[in-house]
Design a protein around this motif. Structure first.
Motif, short mmCIF file in Angstrom:
data_model
loop_
_atom_site.label_atom_id
_atom_site.label_comp_id
_atom_site.label_asym_id
_atom_site.label_seq_id
_atom_site.Cartn_x
_atom_site.Cartn_y
_atom_site.Cartn_z
N THR A 6 0.85 -1.19 0.00
CA THR A 6 0.00 0.00 0.00
C THR A 6 0.89 1.23 0.00
OG1 THR A 6 -1.73 -1.15 1.24
CG2 THR A 6 -1.82 1.25 1.20
N GLU A 113 -6.74 7.36 -3.80
CA GLU A 113 -6.91 6.14 -3.00
C GLU A 113 -6.62 4.89 -3.83
OE1 GLU A 113 -10.02 6.28 0.51
OE2 GLU A 113 -10.97 6.93 -1.35
N GLU A 114 -7.09 4.87 -5.07
CA GLU A 114 -6.85 3.71 -5.93
C GLU A 114 -5.36 3.57 -6.24
OE1 GLU A 114 -8.38 1.79 -10.18
OE2 GLU A 114 -9.60 3.29 -9.14
N ASN A 117 -3.64 2.21 -3.18
CA ASN A 117 -3.93 0.79 -3.01
C ASN A 117 -3.15 -0.08 -4.00
OD1 ASN A 117 -5.70 1.30 -0.91
ND2 ASN A 117 -7.50 1.42 -2.24
N ARG A 157 -5.03 10.01 6.72
CA ARG A 157 -4.36 8.84 6.14
C ARG A 157 -2.93 9.18 5.73
NH1 ARG A 157 -6.37 4.88 1.10
NH2 ARG A 157 -4.45 3.65 1.04
#
Length: 319
Positions: A6, A113-114, A117, A157
């Motif tokens: 990640t 976010e993608e 990930n 985050r």
């Protein structure tokens, strides 16, 4: 930065446009490149500032998508292009941006976010007014309703927050020199969002929110410590509020705590919740009444710092 399952996110945070977020992000990218890191520019917002444009030189760029919208071409992040290129680090400006209709995601932070990930680290930029929890407070300060916002969990985050901070006077001079907006727009901004007193307030909020993020990280680290090594690290903010008998029912106090009314007192309570502070309340009333509101303390980390039974039916004032 090593490739991970990640990715990690680094946010370059400012209190207003023109403080130098994109410039600082590009400088950091050049430092990474010199260290042998595979870094690419996924999306850099077009700037009229020569210094910023010059910093883009020498970096590999993934061309933006050009999307037709109401007769104009909008530039958007090429998400698939970034995932296919699969760099170690990608630069993506304007975290709070809303994508054009028809894109894979509605918001740019969802694109990011993608990418995270997929194990790609992201460097990005945002101003404090786009943070969801601060939207109302910033709106009261600036008089401007900001539509593009990011949830707090996206901000929290981030592995790193790099605060890009300059004195308000320096920022105002940049504005007057035409380094932020063109002359007509700059003149309007000087009398609105870029009024000095507003910039000072926005800067303070930015510094506080950044410090709060650091304190939360320290608190998380402390949870992993046990035994004799454990000690209190996260001190947090301590806010003292004095409430007079003008608050006559428990409903009134709950009303103020919920921050649903106008005025300085509810705004202060909202700020306490935002900063995860300890709220100390001096309440001047009878013991029976105070006992009825003590249940609020469990929900909002309120500390009543004077024993209720010491109060009589007469108000006690502190000089």
């Amino acid at each position: 930065m090593n490739k991970k399952e990640t990715g990690q996110m680094c946010i370059f945070l400012g209190y207003a446009a023109g403080v130098g977020k994109t410039y600082a992000m590009l400088e950091a990218a050049h430092d990474l490149k010199k260290s042998g890191v595979d870094v690419v520019a996924g999306y850099i917002e077009p700037h009229e500032r020569a210094e910023t444009r010059s910093k883009e030189e020498g970096l590999e760029k993934i061309p933006p998508l050009l999307v037709d919208y109401k007769g104009i071409k909008l530039r958007e992040v090429d998400l698939n292009g970034i995932l296919k290129r699969n760099p170690e680090v990608v630069l993506i400006d304007e975290l709070a941006h809303t994508n054009a209709p028809g894109m894979c995601h509605q918001k740019r932070y969802e694109d990011i976010e993608e990418i995270l990930n997929a194990g790609i680290d992201v460097y990005t930029t945002v101003n404090i007014q786009h943070l969801e929890s601060l939207n109302d407070i910033v709106g009261k300060i600036s008089g401007i309703h900001v539509k593009e916002r990011i949830p707090d969990f996206i901000f929290d985050r981030a592995t790193q927050i790099k605060l890009i901070d300059i004195e308000p006077d320096v920022l105002i001079q940049r504005l007057k020199d035409g380094k932020i907006y063109k002359s007509t727009q700059a003149e309007r901004a000087l009398h609105n969002f870029f009024a000095k007193e507003k910039l000072i307030a926005l800067r303070e909020i930015t510094l506080r929110r950044t410090a709060d993020k650091v304190n939360r990280e320290a608190a998380k680290g402390q949870q992993a410590v046990s035994g004799d090594e454990k000690r209190e690290i996260y001190q947090g903010e301590h806010i003292l509020v004095c409430i007079s008998p003008v608050v006559t029912t428990t409903d009134d106090l709950t009303f103020m705590y919920n921050d649903t009314a106008d005025g300085d007192f509810p705004q202060g309570i909202g700020f306490f919740r935002l900063l995860q502070s300890f709220l100390h309340i001096f309440f001047f009333h009878t013991f029976d009444y105070c006992h009825g509101i003590c249940s609020l303390s469990g929900a909002c980390a309120v500390r009543f710092i004077l024993p209720w039974k010491t109060f009589s039916k007469k108000s006690h004032y502190i000089s």
